[in-house]
Scaffold this motif. Structure first.
Motif, PDB file in Angstrom:
ATOM      1  N   ALA A 167      -8.292  -3.233  -0.210  1.00 36.57           N
ATOM      2  CA  ALA A 167      -9.241  -2.391  -0.946  1.00 36.57           C
ATOM      3  C   ALA A 167      -8.509  -1.274  -1.682  1.00 36.57           C
ATOM      4  CB  ALA A 167     -10.285  -1.807   0.012  1.00 36.57           C
ATOM      5  N   PHE A 168      -7.546  -0.639  -1.014  1.00 35.28           N
ATOM      6  CA  PHE A 168      -6.783   0.454  -1.620  1.00 35.28           C
ATOM      7  C   PHE A 168      -6.006  -0.031  -2.848  1.00 35.28           C
ATOM      8  CE2 PHE A 168      -2.708   2.921  -1.644  1.00 35.28           C
ATOM      9  CZ  PHE A 168      -3.243   4.113  -2.094  1.00 35.28           C
ATOM     10  N   ARG A 169      -5.311  -1.154  -2.710  1.00 29.81           N
ATOM     11  CA  ARG A 169      -4.524  -1.678  -3.833  1.00 29.81           C
ATOM     12  C   ARG A 169      -5.424  -2.101  -4.990  1.00 29.81           C
ATOM     13  NH1 ARG A 169      -2.125  -6.200  -1.917  1.00 29.81           N
ATOM     14  NH2 ARG A 169      -3.132  -6.057   0.092  1.00 29.81           N
ATOM     15  N   ARG A 170      -6.591  -2.645  -4.680  1.00 33.46           N
ATOM     16  CA  ARG A 170      -7.532  -3.028  -5.736  1.00 33.46           C
ATOM     17  C   ARG A 170      -8.102  -1.809  -6.444  1.00 33.46           C
ATOM     18  NH1 ARG A 170     -11.017  -7.976  -3.021  1.00 33.46           N
ATOM     19  NH2 ARG A 170      -9.458  -9.598  -3.401  1.00 33.46           N
ATOM     20  N   ALA A 171      -8.408  -0.770  -5.691  1.00 37.38           N
ATOM     21  CA  ALA A 171      -8.917   0.465  -6.309  1.00 37.38           C
ATOM     22  C   ALA A 171      -7.847   1.082  -7.204  1.00 37.38           C
ATOM     23  CB  ALA A 171      -9.370   1.457  -5.240  1.00 37.38           C
ATOM     24  N   ALA A 172      -6.588   1.076  -6.732  1.00 36.25           N
ATOM     25  CA  ALA A 172      -5.486   1.601  -7.545  1.00 36.25           C
ATOM     26  C   ALA A 172      -5.314   0.770  -8.815  1.00 36.25           C
ATOM     27  CB  ALA A 172      -4.192   1.628  -6.725  1.00 36.25           C
ATOM     28  N   TRP A 198       0.832  -1.206   0.000  1.00 36.01           N
ATOM     29  CA  TRP A 198       0.000   0.000   0.000  1.00 36.01           C
ATOM     30  C   TRP A 198       0.867   1.257   0.000  1.00 36.01           C
ATOM     31  CZ3 TRP A 198       0.420   3.727   3.626  1.00 36.01           C
ATOM     32  CH2 TRP A 198       1.023   3.394   4.835  1.00 36.01           C
ATOM     33  N   HIS A 199       2.010   1.225   0.709  1.00 38.92           N
ATOM     34  CA  HIS A 199       2.835   2.441   0.782  1.00 38.92           C
ATOM     35  C   HIS A 199       3.556   2.713  -0.537  1.00 38.92           C
ATOM     36  CE1 HIS A 199       6.308  -0.184   1.744  1.00 38.92           C
ATOM     37  NE2 HIS A 199       5.461  -0.800   2.544  1.00 38.92           N
ATOM     38  N   THR A 200       3.891   1.653  -1.274  1.00 41.77           N
ATOM     39  CA  THR A 200       4.475   1.844  -2.609  1.00 41.77           C
ATOM     40  C   THR A 200       3.423   2.411  -3.554  1.00 41.77           C
ATOM     41  OG1 THR A 200       6.086   0.082  -2.278  1.00 41.77           O
ATOM     42  CG2 THR A 200       5.591   0.684  -4.563  1.00 41.77           C
ATOM     43  N   ALA A 201       2.203   1.873  -3.489  1.00 40.10           N
ATOM     44  CA  ALA A 201       1.108   2.394  -4.326  1.00 40.10           C
ATOM     45  C   ALA A 201       0.865   3.871  -4.017  1.00 40.10           C
ATOM     46  CB  ALA A 201      -0.168   1.584  -4.096  1.00 40.10           C
TER      47      ALA A 201
END
Length: 168
Positions: free
Chosen positions: A151-156, A54-57
Protein backbone atom coordinates in the motif's frame (compact mmCIF):
# COMPACT_ATOMS: atom_id res chain seq x y z
CA UNK A 1 16.14 23.62 -7.56
CA UNK A 2 18.28 22.29 -10.40
CA UNK A 3 22.00 22.94 -10.51
CA UNK A 4 24.42 22.01 -13.27
CA UNK A 5 27.48 19.98 -12.29
CA UNK A 6 30.95 20.37 -13.79
CA UNK A 7 30.33 17.63 -16.36
CA UNK A 8 27.13 19.36 -17.52
CA UNK A 9 24.64 16.98 -15.90
CA UNK A 10 21.81 18.29 -13.79
CA UNK A 11 21.73 17.72 -10.05
CA UNK A 12 18.55 18.30 -8.10
CA UNK A 13 18.95 20.12 -4.80
CA UNK A 14 16.25 18.86 -2.42
CA UNK A 15 14.03 21.23 -0.44
CA UNK A 16 15.49 22.47 2.83
CA UNK A 17 12.18 22.97 4.66
CA UNK A 18 8.78 21.30 4.85
CA UNK A 19 6.37 22.77 2.31
CA UNK A 20 9.07 24.65 0.38
CA UNK A 21 8.34 22.91 -2.92
CA UNK A 22 5.10 22.95 -4.91
CA UNK A 23 3.29 19.69 -5.57
CA UNK A 24 4.43 19.76 -9.21
CA UNK A 25 8.09 20.12 -8.12
CA UNK A 26 7.75 17.16 -5.74
CA UNK A 27 6.06 15.00 -8.37
CA UNK A 28 8.73 15.95 -10.95
CA UNK A 29 11.51 14.98 -8.53
CA UNK A 30 9.87 11.72 -7.48
CA UNK A 31 9.04 10.79 -11.10
CA UNK A 32 12.67 10.69 -12.21
CA UNK A 33 14.01 7.21 -13.07
CA UNK A 34 15.97 5.67 -10.22
CA UNK A 35 19.44 4.17 -10.44
CA UNK A 36 19.38 0.37 -10.77
CA UNK A 37 21.22 0.17 -7.45
CA UNK A 38 18.07 1.43 -5.69
CA UNK A 39 15.82 -1.25 -7.22
CA UNK A 40 15.05 -4.73 -5.96
CA UNK A 41 14.06 -7.68 -8.15
CA UNK A 42 11.64 -10.50 -7.48
CA UNK A 43 10.06 -13.15 -9.65
CA UNK A 44 6.39 -13.03 -10.53
CA UNK A 45 4.89 -15.54 -12.93
CA UNK A 46 8.39 -16.68 -13.83
CA UNK A 47 9.43 -13.17 -14.92
CA UNK A 48 11.72 -10.79 -13.03
CA UNK A 49 9.94 -7.69 -11.69
CA UNK A 50 11.84 -4.60 -10.54
CA UNK A 51 10.42 -2.65 -7.62
CA UNK A 52 11.33 -0.17 -4.89
CA UNK A 53 11.52 -1.47 -1.34
CA UNK A 54 9.50 0.40 1.28
CA UNK A 55 12.66 1.58 3.07
CA UNK A 56 14.14 2.97 -0.16
CA UNK A 57 10.86 4.78 -0.88
CA UNK A 58 10.96 6.18 2.65
CA UNK A 59 14.49 7.56 2.17
CA UNK A 60 13.57 9.17 -1.15
CA UNK A 61 10.48 10.77 0.38
CA UNK A 62 12.59 12.03 3.29
CA UNK A 63 14.83 13.79 0.78
CA UNK A 64 12.31 15.26 -1.68
CA UNK A 65 9.13 15.51 0.43
CA UNK A 66 10.33 16.26 3.96
CA UNK A 67 7.66 15.99 6.63
CA UNK A 68 5.65 13.32 4.80
CA UNK A 69 3.44 11.09 6.92
CA UNK A 70 1.97 7.62 6.52
CA UNK A 71 -1.19 6.34 8.18
CA UNK A 72 -3.13 3.10 8.02
CA UNK A 73 -6.72 4.09 7.32
CA UNK A 74 -8.39 0.67 7.23
CA UNK A 75 -7.58 -2.99 7.84
CA UNK A 76 -9.88 -5.81 6.79
CA UNK A 77 -9.41 -9.55 6.68
CA UNK A 78 -11.15 -12.48 5.08
CA UNK A 79 -10.48 -16.11 5.89
CA UNK A 80 -7.31 -16.08 3.82
CA UNK A 81 -6.34 -12.44 3.02
CA UNK A 82 -5.57 -9.15 4.70
CA UNK A 83 -6.40 -5.84 3.04
CA UNK A 84 -4.85 -2.55 4.13
CA UNK A 85 -5.67 0.98 2.97
CA UNK A 86 -2.94 3.49 3.70
CA UNK A 87 -2.63 7.25 3.25
CA UNK A 88 0.60 9.00 2.28
CA UNK A 89 0.41 12.73 3.06
CA UNK A 90 2.90 15.29 1.77
CA UNK A 91 3.07 18.93 2.80
CA UNK A 92 3.81 21.13 -0.21
CA UNK A 93 3.57 24.85 -0.98
CA UNK A 94 -0.15 24.42 -1.74
CA UNK A 95 -0.84 22.68 1.59
CA UNK A 96 -1.28 19.08 2.68
CA UNK A 97 -1.92 16.64 -0.19
CA UNK A 98 -2.51 12.93 0.19
CA UNK A 99 -2.86 9.79 -1.88
CA UNK A 100 -4.40 6.54 -0.66
CA UNK A 101 -3.68 3.04 -1.89
CA UNK A 102 -4.47 -0.55 -0.99
CA UNK A 103 -2.26 -3.52 -0.31
CA UNK A 104 -3.22 -7.14 0.14
CA UNK A 105 -1.50 -10.34 1.13
CA UNK A 106 -2.55 -13.93 1.57
CA UNK A 107 -2.64 -15.06 5.17
CA UNK A 108 -2.53 -18.77 4.48
CA UNK A 109 -2.13 -21.03 1.50
CA UNK A 110 -3.99 -24.27 0.90
CA UNK A 111 -1.58 -27.11 0.10
CA UNK A 112 -2.29 -30.67 -0.93
CA UNK A 113 -1.04 -33.36 1.43
CA UNK A 114 1.24 -35.86 -0.29
CA UNK A 115 2.08 -39.35 0.91
CA UNK A 116 4.78 -41.84 0.02
CA UNK A 117 8.28 -41.48 -1.27
CA UNK A 118 9.40 -40.72 -4.82
CA UNK A 119 8.74 -42.16 -7.36
CA UNK A 120 5.51 -43.51 -5.81
CA UNK A 121 4.54 -40.24 -4.14
CA UNK A 122 0.87 -39.30 -4.59
CA UNK A 123 -1.70 -36.87 -3.17
CA UNK A 124 -3.73 -38.05 -0.18
CA UNK A 125 -7.41 -38.42 -1.11
CA UNK A 126 -10.58 -38.43 1.00
CA UNK A 127 -13.46 -40.93 0.81
CA UNK A 128 -14.88 -39.01 -2.20
CA UNK A 129 -11.53 -39.17 -4.04
CA UNK A 130 -10.87 -35.43 -3.53
CA UNK A 131 -7.35 -34.26 -2.64
CA UNK A 132 -6.92 -33.64 1.09
CA UNK A 133 -5.52 -30.18 1.85
CA UNK A 134 -4.29 -28.23 4.84
CA UNK A 135 -3.80 -24.54 5.46
CA UNK A 136 -0.16 -23.56 5.76
CA UNK A 137 1.19 -20.27 7.06
CA UNK A 138 3.01 -18.41 4.32
CA UNK A 139 6.75 -18.53 4.81
CA UNK A 140 7.94 -15.11 3.67
CA UNK A 141 7.39 -12.14 5.92
CA UNK A 142 4.50 -11.04 8.04
CA UNK A 143 1.34 -10.70 5.89
CA UNK A 144 0.28 -7.41 7.52
CA UNK A 145 3.66 -5.74 6.97
CA UNK A 146 3.79 -7.09 3.41
CA UNK A 147 0.33 -5.64 2.68
CA UNK A 148 1.30 -2.34 4.31
CA UNK A 149 4.49 -2.20 2.24
CA UNK A 150 2.47 -2.75 -0.93
CA UNK A 151 0.00 0.00 0.00
CA UNK A 152 2.82 2.41 0.90
CA UNK A 153 4.72 1.82 -2.35
CA UNK A 154 1.52 2.19 -4.38
CA UNK A 155 0.63 5.45 -2.64
CA UNK A 156 4.16 6.74 -3.29
CA UNK A 157 3.78 5.75 -6.96
CA UNK A 158 0.67 7.95 -7.09
CA UNK A 159 3.05 10.84 -6.34
CA UNK A 160 5.32 9.58 -9.14
CA UNK A 161 7.88 7.54 -7.16
CA UNK A 162 8.77 4.54 -9.30
CA UNK A 163 5.55 4.88 -11.28
CA UNK A 164 7.43 4.07 -14.47
CA UNK A 165 8.19 0.60 -13.09
CA UNK A 166 4.50 -0.31 -13.32
CA UNK A 167 4.62 0.15 -17.12
CA UNK A 168 7.12 -2.66 -17.60
Amino acid sequence: MVATTQNGSEKLSPPSTIGEWSLSQIIAALSRPLPNSMLETRSQGGKPIEYISWHTASKILDKYAPGWTWAIMKIETTSDRIFIVGRLSITCAEGLVYREATGTERLKDEKEIWIGEKPNRRPLRDEHDRPVTELKELAYGDPSSNAESMAFRRAAAKFGLGLYLYDR
